[in-house]
Design a protein around this motif. Structure first.
Motif, PDB file in Angstrom:
ATOM      1  N   ASP A   1       0.930  -1.357  -0.046  1.00  0.00           N
ATOM      2  CA  ASP A   1      -0.031   0.050  -0.069  1.00  0.00           C
ATOM      3  C   ASP A   1       0.952   1.482   0.016  1.00  0.00           C
ATOM      4  O   ASP A   1       0.612   2.281   0.881  1.00  0.00           O
ATOM      5  CB  ASP A   1      -1.113   0.028   1.260  1.00  0.00           C
TER       6      ASP A   1
ATOM      7  N   ASN B   1      -3.470  -4.188  -1.127  1.00  0.00           N
ATOM      8  CA  ASN B   1      -4.750  -4.072  -1.872  1.00  0.00           C
ATOM      9  C   ASN B   1      -4.778  -3.016  -3.004  1.00  0.00           C
ATOM     10  O   ASN B   1      -5.586  -2.913  -3.654  1.00  0.00           O
ATOM     11  CB  ASN B   1      -5.967  -4.402  -0.990  1.00  0.00           C
TER      12      ASN B   1
ATOM     13  N   LEU C   1      -5.447  -4.566  -6.416  1.00  0.00           N
ATOM     14  CA  LEU C   1      -7.176  -4.518  -6.553  1.00  0.00           C
ATOM     15  C   LEU C   1      -7.688  -3.002  -7.071  1.00  0.00           C
ATOM     16  O   LEU C   1      -8.758  -2.931  -7.405  1.00  0.00           O
ATOM     17  CB  LEU C   1      -7.719  -4.664  -5.081  1.00  0.00           C
TER      18      LEU C   1
ATOM     19  N   THR D   1       0.648 -10.997   0.664  1.00  0.00           N
ATOM     20  CA  THR D   1      -0.696  -9.837   0.673  1.00  0.00           C
ATOM     21  C   THR D   1      -1.849 -10.500   1.138  1.00  0.00           C
ATOM     22  O   THR D   1      -2.168 -11.816   0.904  1.00  0.00           O
ATOM     23  CB  THR D   1      -0.691  -9.161  -0.891  1.00  0.00           C
TER      24      THR D   1
ATOM     25  N   TYR E   1      -7.693 -11.620  -0.992  1.00  0.00           N
ATOM     26  CA  TYR E   1      -9.239 -11.315  -1.153  1.00  0.00           C
ATOM     27  C   TYR E   1      -9.663 -12.257  -2.138  1.00  0.00           C
ATOM     28  O   TYR E   1      -9.667 -12.106  -3.325  1.00  0.00           O
ATOM     29  CB  TYR E   1      -9.167  -9.868  -1.635  1.00  0.00           C
TER      30      TYR E   1
ATOM     31  N   TYR F   1     -10.017 -10.566  -6.204  1.00  0.00           N
ATOM     32  CA  TYR F   1      -8.864 -10.963  -6.951  1.00  0.00           C
ATOM     33  C   TYR F   1      -9.193 -11.575  -8.416  1.00  0.00           C
ATOM     34  O   TYR F   1      -8.610 -11.259  -9.485  1.00  0.00           O
ATOM     35  CB  TYR F   1      -7.722 -11.420  -6.364  1.00  0.00           C
TER      36      TYR F   1
ATOM     37  N   HIS G   1      -1.217  -3.329   6.650  1.00  0.00           N
ATOM     38  CA  HIS G   1      -2.553  -3.530   6.368  1.00  0.00           C
ATOM     39  C   HIS G   1      -3.590  -3.079   7.205  1.00  0.00           C
ATOM     40  O   HIS G   1      -4.468  -2.265   6.883  1.00  0.00           O
ATOM     41  CB  HIS G   1      -2.989  -5.111   5.883  1.00  0.00           C
TER      42      HIS G   1
END
Length: 448
Positions: free
Chosen positions: A43, A76, A80, A135, A138, A142, A197
């Motif tokens: 991130d 993410n 994402l 990571t 998800y 994903y 995270h």
């Protein structure tokens, strides 16, 4: 006996206002210490910053190149928020290794070309250090972007024995969150976990079952420094500290540099013309435009739902560019179509009614939201009659029937609306809210 320092950052989220001091700290540590390695735990990128948005994260990678990271993993907000193709080229010019063992490229579950499962570092005294990156996997999102997330335990079960046969020390770059880090420390033989995270700050680290956990909070507000004392290729002592960025000295030209990044991003985004608006569009008007845009995107589905806090700035009369849309809608939030039973729809409406007083001014954070408050929930296609009856597209709601609602994925990830969270959904992960609105306004005002 020797000493190794592990310098680390995490969850910077494109908060470039802290980057000049962070970068000097990292470079100074690398120069001062006899031996050090530098890591980022994901991130680092967030599309709320104009320069990040304009360059699709390439500006962040260029800045990271300047401080010579030895390894990074992704969060993410990298994995994402960018399209599959953008992600495949994000690190083309990186001078550091991306370490990521639990995300594979579909359809054949191959290792992404831009990442390694792990790497092995060798110290001056020939101590071998294995570094693996993970990571948050998800599972619901994903795969829609062409990535297959692998469970954390299954990944560690696969790679840790391989590493232990080759190295003396194991480090984990974990963009998994503190509870998962604590679980890993209880179950696995790992020397140091550098975490991220959940934006947790561990000012002096945390020992869990012999594993040192470290984390530096969020937004570049702190920088981490782990000290490992090594004897005969084994750790005999380990400790961690974090340093608040505000305690680090500023240079006279820091402000100019920081403002320059914003100005450059704005300049690039203003070159991305959308349309010409005949008048100013207020945030409240953007809400209703957003409702119409959602309905149109999903082939005129009868009902849409959106909260007023999604729009924070007016769109001025005249030229509309991607910059103004970013200013009003900085979120990493996507369109979503849900199927919900009439019974659950009634339950959702009751839940909204019960919570709206509190949510109207609720200072919302996270789950892709980059605005100020949640605001009020608005609908298009839901009508409430004076007698209390609720109509869906002009017809009474049947508790046993399924209904479609065009909305945003944000409402699926937050805890306020379990009926939305549990509803079957199709999420358009390749399209952010502001991109949806750009397409809507470009079509609406194409003749201006």
């Amino acid at each position: 006996m020797g000493t190794i320092h592990l310098l680390h950052t995490n969850d910077i989220h494109s908060h470039f206002e802290n980057w000049p001091r962070i970068s000097r700290y990292l470079l100074a540590g690398q120069a001062m210490y006899d031996e050090s390695f530098t890591f980022d735990i994901g991130d680092a990128i967030d599309r709320l910053h104009p320069l990040t948005e304009a360059t699709q994260g390439l500006s962040n990678v260029a800045l990271m190149n300047d401080v010579h990271y030895d390894g990074v993993t992704i969060g993410n907000n990298e994995g994402l928020v960018f399209s599959h193709d953008t992600m495949n080229h994000l690190y083309d010019n990186a001078n550091f290794d991306v370490l990521l063992a639990n995300l594979k490229e579909m359809p054949h579950d191959t290792q992404p070309k831009w990442a390694k499962n792990y790497k092995i570092l060798t110290t001056k005294d020939d101590t071998k250090i294995g570094v693996i990156g993970l990571t948050a996997p998800y599972q619901l999102t994903y795969p829609a972007l062409g990535w297959e997330p692998i469970a954390v335990d299954a990944t560690l079960d696969k790679y840790l024995p391989v590493l232990r046969n080759q190295v003396d020390i194991i480090l984990l770059l974990s963009h998994l969150g503190l509870p998962t880090d604590e679980h890993i420390a209880q179950k696995y033989d790992i020397d140091v976990i550098m975490g991220a995270h959940t934006h947790h700050l561990l000012p002096q680290g945390k020992m869990v079952n012999g594993t040192l956990l470290a984390a530096a909070g969020r937004y570049g507000e702190n920088v981490g420094d782990i000290t490992l004392t090594i004897k005969d290729h084994r750790i005999i002592h380990k400790s961690a500290i974090t340093t608040p960025t505000y305690e680090l000295a500023e240079n006279d030209d820091d402000y100019k540099t920081i403002r320059g990044w914003i100005a450059k991003g704005r300049e690039l985004l203003e070159q991305q013309y959308v349309c010409t608006l005949p008048r100013e569009i207020t945030p409240d008007e953007q809400v209703y435009d957003g409702l119409r845009a959602l309905r149109q995107y999903y082939y005129n589905v009868p009902v849409s739902m959106i909260s007023t806090g999604m729009f924070s700035e007016e769109l001025p009369k005249g030229k509309l560019s991607r910059y103004e849309l970013l200013e009003s809608m900085p979120h990493a939030i996507n369109p979503m179509l849900i199927n919900i039973s009439g019974e659950k729809l009634f339950s959702l409406l009751r839940s909204i009614d019960e919570q709206m007083t509190n949510l109207a001014q609720y200072p919302m954070k996270g789950s892709g939201f980059r605005g100020k408050i949640f605001g009020y929930m608005r609908f298009d296609g839901i009508d409430r009659q004076k007698n209390g009856e609720v109509l869906y597209n002009g017809e009474a709601i049947d508790k046993g029937k399924l209904y479609k609602i065009a909305t945003l994925d944000h409402y699926k990830w937050i805890s306020f609306f379990p009926d939305v969270a549990q509803a079957p959904a199709k999420i358009e992960l390749n399209l952010l809210l502001r991109e949806l609105m750009a397409n809507y306004y470009a079509n609406k005002y194409k003749d201006n």
